[in-house]
Design an enzyme around this catalytic site. Sequence first.
Site, mmCIF file in Angstrom:
data_model
loop_
_atom_site.group_PDB
_atom_site.id
_atom_site.type_symbol
_atom_site.label_atom_id
_atom_site.label_comp_id
_atom_site.label_asym_id
_atom_site.label_seq_id
_atom_site.Cartn_x
_atom_site.Cartn_y
_atom_site.Cartn_z
ATOM 1 N N CYS A 83 0.856 -1.181 0.000
ATOM 2 C CA CYS A 83 0.000 0.000 0.000
ATOM 3 C C CYS A 83 0.895 1.235 0.000
ATOM 4 O O CYS A 83 1.440 1.624 1.024
ATOM 5 C CB CYS A 83 -0.892 0.003 1.239
ATOM 6 S SG CYS A 83 -1.991 1.415 1.289
ATOM 7 N N LEU A 84 1.072 1.785 -1.184
ATOM 8 C CA LEU A 84 1.948 2.943 -1.334
ATOM 9 C C LEU A 84 1.324 3.835 -2.389
ATOM 10 O O LEU A 84 1.045 3.381 -3.500
ATOM 11 C CB LEU A 84 3.344 2.457 -1.764
ATOM 12 C CG LEU A 84 4.448 3.495 -1.936
ATOM 13 C CD1 LEU A 84 4.681 4.273 -0.648
ATOM 14 C CD2 LEU A 84 5.745 2.832 -2.371
#
Lengths: 301, 208
Positions: free
Chosen positions: B135-136
């Site tokens: 999750c970036l």
Amino acid sequence: MNVTENVTEPGGEQDRPRDDEIQAFHNRIRAADADKLELVGDKEPLSVLEEEYKAGSPVFLAKLLILKQSYGAIRRARGDGNCFFRSFMFSYLEHLLVIQDEAEVARMEKAIEICKKTLIDLGQAEFTFEDYLAIFVEQLHGVIQGKETSTSLETLVERCRDQYVSNCVVMFFRFVTSGEIRRRSEFFEPFIQGMSNMSVVQFCRSCVEPMGEESDHVHIIALSDALGVPVRVVYLDQSGDMNDKPVTVNKHDFIPEGMNTAVDPDVILLYRPGHYDILYRRGNSGNVKHTSLEESNVEHF
Amino acid sequence: MTTNRRQESASHVISSLSAHYPCCNLKKSLHRSTLHPSRLTQQCASMTSRARLFKEYKEVHREKGGDNDIQLTCDDTNIYRWTAYIKGPVDTPYQEGVFQLAVNVPEQYPLVPPQVRFVTKIFHPNVHFKTGEICLDILKTAWSPAWTLQSVCRAVIALLAHPEADSPLNCDAGNLLRSGDHRGYRSMSQMYTRLCAVHSNGGRPGSS
């Protein structure tokens, strides 16, 4: 918390859609929207807006009446977050094509070289933007007639509607905007801090460089300065009160540094909250040459 | 041996690139718009992604040794598939580990982000414990062609050093941090680093 109990399967839910699935879904929604409006629409008389706001606020209608005195037509850009850059691209190139301003093409080429140097000086790898730059330069050269590579107005519309070409030019403008903001970070910092809590670099990363991020004053100032192109934004919003004093339409001219502030911008955008479209001066009040040339272009190609 | 094969595959990429996508042809088709717009768009996308990946390939090789924390290699037969080995940053629970990332590049790259996931198991709030999904923001909505595969890897390393506990993909890791149990988080992530990321895959960076 009993950690050992969770050792086999930390992480939790399995059934949630993955982020790329969510993104794909989001893309499908955008694609469905895309069928409704081209990236750049057709030139339409300003009266289409009256139709749109018929049942709307009286302030809008009053402003539209004023608008009609100076402006005759509108060309819509798709509301995909890139509308400022796309409107700028089309409006600028179309104007060049109509008036055949070779000196401006040469000036722009120099400005692009400076932008390129700025980006490289900032440590941006050239290969990340060179393709976008080349595609914009190609469109720029195309507007001057009489060469094998020349484009008609029709082709220009087609190009600006082609996802690949159009998005590449938008991307080039995003690079230029980001480069200009970072080059003059001291100048832009207060604007950015007023809008968000981000640093200049963070702002460029998350609000300028990604496709689909909407534009604000900061973007317009930076692009207009970097490319040396004056931009007029005409605001059609709810501000003002019918019962108060006479309604006025606000406009703001973004004049690049060092340019005479009395200059009349040829890139004119209509701003409605959250969205930019292209605005055209009325044929009779503007440069008559534009209209006749434009017509002859259409006939010719 | 491996390097030789790499070079061969690189020259193969050049020749196949110029054979399939001669620039002048592309420019002509752009000018004359002979192709259907959507096909043209598709072809351009595939052409630019290959050309761009090839530039990145050359850049990675030019800078070889410049970035000791990242080893980025391209699949011998498919320029759209890359593998990265990243070193866990110092002063984090990941510091002794070497983590393998699988990088899948879509055809519309670089207008859309590459898909990057952890192959090596890792205990981190922003990495899915089972799938390795990361999750970036820059890999999702904040993507921009200004990023490269190399700089994406740097961003992933930065994420290891700066976990975002408020938007966790791994709730257990997130909860430990959010409840202030830094010691618990450290020991869990350190344990998984030692179990899965140390020696088990040959410690790639620096070894070749």
